[in-house]
Design an enzyme around this catalytic site. Structure first.
Site, PDB file in Angstrom:
ATOM      1  N   PRO A   1      60.472  52.772  53.338  1.00  0.00           N
ATOM      2  CA  PRO A   1      60.516  52.968  54.794  1.00  0.00           C
ATOM      3  C   PRO A   1      59.680  54.146  55.282  1.00  0.00           C
ATOM      4  CG  PRO A   1      62.477  53.899  53.807  1.00  0.00           C
ATOM      5  CD  PRO A   1      61.710  53.254  52.680  1.00  0.00           C
ATOM      6  N   CYS A   2      58.355  53.987  55.195  1.00  0.00           N
ATOM      7  CA  CYS A   2      57.450  55.077  55.561  1.00  0.00           C
ATOM      8  C   CYS A   2      57.568  55.473  57.031  1.00  0.00           C
ATOM      9  CB  CYS A   2      56.016  54.682  55.241  1.00  0.00           C
ATOM     10  SG  CYS A   2      55.687  54.551  53.477  1.00  0.00           S
ATOM     11  N   TYR A   3      58.070  54.567  57.855  1.00  0.00           N
ATOM     12  CA  TYR A   3      58.196  54.887  59.283  1.00  0.00           C
ATOM     13  C   TYR A   3      59.202  56.006  59.525  1.00  0.00           C
ATOM     14  CZ  TYR A   3      62.513  52.120  59.143  1.00  0.00           C
ATOM     15  OH  TYR A   3      63.768  51.635  58.840  1.00  0.00           O
TER      16      TYR A   3
END
Length: 210
Positions: free
Chosen positions: A160-162
């Protein structure tokens, strides 16, 4: 992907790699990493199909074996850490490439792999800064590398890079995470408030235990 040539070409696309046939048997073609000389991709023909042996994280080992009947315990290798991919046409190219890529990362212990593992730990409803992820990945000075890795995220569903923002809580540019406003939408779906492109780190910042 069904041929040895396709597999070797992809393996050799990674930095610092070379091909070798170490057993005086052309059926065995390996791709190694320069310097350490560790092999991350073994190719050979068996029972009429090209087989690939790739190193695998034990956490993902059974996932791949359960996902595809043509992914089996590593033939002639440590079955806890290696899988064999049978190129019989039943496995999508993107999944074969992902397994090869993961093998390369495991053998090289690349910074990108450590960054992705750190990002996976960010809880739902929290964000972390580039600096925090860099520190968690083992080098507090590689915040820029964190940004580069996040924009090349190979597995957005599981990484989940966001949830990563800058030191001020500001979101990334519009080109990231699928286009304009995508990061904000993903964060809001996590229950995180975004105001003028910014997250309140005091409220939503991830407190990492030292």
């Amino acid at each position: 992907m069904k041929t040895r040539e396709e597999a070797l070409t992809y393996g050799l696309s990674f930095p610092g790699t070379y091909q070798e046939a170490p057993f005086r048997d052309d059926n065995w073609q390996l791709v190694r990493v320069k310097g350490s000389r560790k092999a991350f991709l073994w190719t050979y023909e068996r029972d009429g199909y090209i087989n690939l042996n790739v190193k695998v994280d034990p956490e993902w080992r059974d996932f791949w074996r359960n996902a595809f009947a043509s992914v089996v315990p590593g033939w002639h290798q440590n079955k806890e850490h290696w899988n064999t991919i049978i190129l019989d046409g039943t496995i999508p190219d993107e999944d074969i490439k992902r397994m090869i890529s993961e093998s390369y990362d495991l053998v090289t212990d690349s910074p990108a792999r450590r960054i992705y593992e750190a990002v996976k730990k960010i809880p739902v409803g929290k964000v972390a800064t580039y600096g925090q992820i860099a520190k968690l990945a083992g080098d507090k000075n590689m915040a820029r590398a964190v940004g580069n890795a996040l924009h090349k995220n190979p597995d957005p569903v599981n990484i989940p890079c966001y949830r990563v923002v800058n030191a001020k809580g500001e979101l990334s540019g519009e080109f990231a995470f699928g286009g304009a406003g995508a990061q904000e939408k993903l964060l809001k779906a996590d229950g995180i408030e975004v105001t003028n492109g910014k997250v309140d780190l005091k409220k939503y910042g991830w407190e990492i235990e030292e």
